[in-house]
Design a protein around this motif. Sequence first.
Motif, PDB file in Angstrom:
ATOM      1  N   LEU A   1       0.828  -1.211   0.000  1.00 35.62           N
ATOM      2  CA  LEU A   1       0.000   0.000   0.000  1.00 35.62           C
ATOM      3  C   LEU A   1       0.863   1.261   0.000  1.00 35.62           C
ATOM      4  O   LEU A   1       0.601   2.197  -0.764  1.00 35.62           O
ATOM      5  N   THR A   2       1.882   1.293   0.821  1.00 35.35           N
ATOM      6  CA  THR A   2       2.721   2.496   0.901  1.00 35.35           C
ATOM      7  C   THR A   2       3.558   2.698  -0.355  1.00 35.35           C
ATOM      8  O   THR A   2       3.940   3.828  -0.665  1.00 35.35           O
ATOM      9  N   GLU A   3       3.843   1.624  -1.061  1.00 35.44           N
ATOM     10  CA  GLU A   3       4.610   1.763  -2.306  1.00 35.44           C
ATOM     11  C   GLU A   3       3.779   2.405  -3.403  1.00 35.44           C
ATOM     12  O   GLU A   3       4.317   3.098  -4.275  1.00 35.44           O
ATOM     13  N   ASP A   4       2.469   2.191  -3.371  1.00 36.34           N
ATOM     14  CA  ASP A   4       1.609   2.651  -4.456  1.00 36.34           C
ATOM     15  C   ASP A   4       0.875   3.952  -4.134  1.00 36.34           C
ATOM     16  O   ASP A   4       0.572   4.736  -5.044  1.00 36.34           O
ATOM     17  N   ALA A   5       0.551   4.161  -2.871  1.00 34.65           N
ATOM     18  CA  ALA A   5      -0.289   5.296  -2.491  1.00 34.65           C
ATOM     19  C   ALA A   5       0.565   6.482  -2.058  1.00 34.65           C
ATOM     20  O   ALA A   5       1.773   6.369  -1.850  1.00 34.65           O
ATOM     21  N   GLY A   6      -0.067   7.645  -1.925  1.00 32.99           N
ATOM     22  CA  GLY A   6       0.630   8.821  -1.422  1.00 32.99           C
ATOM     23  C   GLY A   6       0.592   9.981  -2.388  1.00 32.99           C
ATOM     24  O   GLY A   6       0.351   9.821  -3.590  1.00 32.99           O
ATOM     25  N   VAL A   7       0.831  11.170  -1.858  1.00 34.47           N
ATOM     26  CA  VAL A   7       0.869  12.395  -2.660  1.00 34.47           C
ATOM     27  C   VAL A   7       2.306  12.630  -3.106  1.00 34.47           C
ATOM     28  O   VAL A   7       3.206  12.761  -2.276  1.00 34.47           O
ATOM     29  N   PRO A   8       2.560  12.700  -4.410  1.00 40.50           N
ATOM     30  CA  PRO A   8       3.935  12.876  -4.898  1.00 40.50           C
ATOM     31  C   PRO A   8       4.524  14.217  -4.449  1.00 40.50           C
ATOM     32  O   PRO A   8       3.825  15.235  -4.395  1.00 40.50           O
ATOM     33  N   ILE A   9       5.802  14.210  -4.146  1.00 41.41           N
ATOM     34  CA  ILE A   9       6.515  15.433  -3.833  1.00 41.41           C
ATOM     35  C   ILE A   9       6.881  16.100  -5.154  1.00 41.41           C
ATOM     36  O   ILE A   9       7.617  15.527  -5.955  1.00 41.41           O
ATOM     37  N   PRO A  10       6.384  17.315  -5.419  1.00 43.63           N
ATOM     38  CA  PRO A  10       6.676  17.949  -6.716  1.00 43.63           C
ATOM     39  C   PRO A  10       8.133  18.385  -6.800  1.00 43.63           C
ATOM     40  O   PRO A  10       8.682  18.925  -5.843  1.00 43.63           O
ATOM     41  N   LEU A  11       8.757  18.154  -7.921  1.00 43.37           N
ATOM     42  CA  LEU A  11      10.165  18.507  -8.092  1.00 43.37           C
ATOM     43  C   LEU A  11      10.333  19.721  -9.002  1.00 43.37           C
ATOM     44  O   LEU A  11      11.455  20.153  -9.258  1.00 43.37           O
ATOM     45  N   GLU A  12       9.254  20.259  -9.519  1.00 41.71           N
ATOM     46  CA  GLU A  12       9.320  21.440 -10.380  1.00 41.71           C
ATOM     47  C   GLU A  12       8.289  22.470  -9.928  1.00 41.71           C
ATOM     48  O   GLU A  12       7.263  22.114  -9.386  1.00 41.71           O
TER      49      GLU A  12
END
Length: 552
Positions: free
Chosen positions: A541-552
């Motif tokens: 679950l933790t590998e697939d879910a979550g809010v991405p950290i924006p890099l731009e």
Amino acid sequence: MEEIEVIHSWSAPRSLSTSLMYSFAQRDDMEVLDEPLYANFLHVTGIDRPYREELLSNMESDGNKVVKDVIYGPGRKRYRYCKHIAKQRICGLPDDLLKKGKHIILIRNPLDILPSFDKVVPPSLQELGLTDLVLIYSELCKLGKPPLIIDSADLRQDPEASLRNLCEDLDIPFQDKMLRWEAGPKPIDGLWAPWWYESVRKSTGFTPARKYPAPFPFSLYELLEQSLPFYNILRRHVRKTSSLLKTPLPEPDLPVPANKNLLAWVGDEIVTRESAKVSVFDSVVQGGDAAWEGLRVYNGKIFKLEEHLDRLFDSAKALAFENVPTREEIKQAIFRTLIINGMFDNSHIRLTLTRGKKVTSGMSPAFNLYGCTLIVLAEWKPPVYDNLHGITLVTATTRRNSPNHLDSKIHHNNLLNNILAKIEGNNANAGDAIMLDEHGYVSETNATNIFMVKKGRVLTPHADYCLPGITRAAVMDLVVKENLVLEVRRISLSEFHTADEVWTTGTMGELSPAVKIDGRIIGDGKVGPVTRRLQNAYKILTEDAGVPIPLE
């Protein structure tokens, strides 16, 4: 005549530098120079002093000649001690000034300097010279020659211990005669001494500090604010003395050494670890008046970010916070903190929102007129429990708060109830402590929610007294998805003692198996199959879910 070893002492004015010079002058193997760069300083800068013309007429003002022929010239003794005021090291002096010899930096708190400074010269940041001391420190470190730093407060508190340590670090023998000298003018004094040395000439040794300080001239408050950060930069590198008067604690090891150098968000800016502080007027200091969340970062994504922010805003509303940052502002602070630290995996965030700073100390939120204070503390932090082999738990005598007193659904910073239980767990060498509700049923541990397995059924307590954890909710969903029976009800302590499996849940530790409770072995004393199954499901679950950290 032979080449001698030079010891440079760099300081700001009124920092006991003359006393330290008198101390070294008592040695039979030491010659002393009082501010040999002073004339060059006046010549190049054009700064006026009451004794300017007399000094320029009687002292070498060519900086190159001073360094080559006076400071590093041959001498009749083994050592030469050069007392320098930091601001006298100006552009154009030879590189050898710092590259050669041994260097000391003597510092003193501006609180102690400023009240008497303007007797001769109006005080300013430039005149104080602390910025110059920081530059000298930085340049010496860059040369691979980090200087010895001593604080005048330590010299006054225990002269012998401080001087012994200093001599040891300089690799010269300590001499008892360094502790005393005769009162009156000295042949080594510079001709400016009548303007500056009146009090030190009356001394016969390092005089103890006053028990209580003199009143501070608050017209100099802004200058104090400007200068204290430079003093504190150097103060962190002072050698800690050991004496009967003060036995400092050793520098502790960090659980994760990489966290020694991190950047945190406090208020509206990113600051270094040492500078990550809140005001003494902040509500979190005054009464634990704040809400917080724990977030974990997996593979470039923040797990359950939106759910944690939902709970943070619910807590802030329940606590009647005003002037709360927006959701987007908080997310931007989190993203910026993670990105600037390069933390995209295996990291944990302690997100805190306080009611903010008060205009005066006191309990009333009516004093909170500055708006909330946001803190984003990101650390490298793997799960804090042994999730492979399991942990032990004990039951605390401290009961979990009742909603009648302080509702656990508010994720607040007033954690003394949990801390008291954790103390009981620590005293029993347990991983954590189980907390019961006011009726004697299991609520949670001091830091996590708790689950048990009995005959294939998964049970967890009602969230009446415990925090309805976000990891708890995620695991409850996984139990259902794994086609296991989930039961939420009151659970007695003896049921946990006789459970087939037990685990705890939390952002900090994920799913942590408990293999012993109050001395009772849980199941066969090993991590059980249901626990393993849910640990694996949670990992996916933790590998697939979550809010991405924006890099731009």
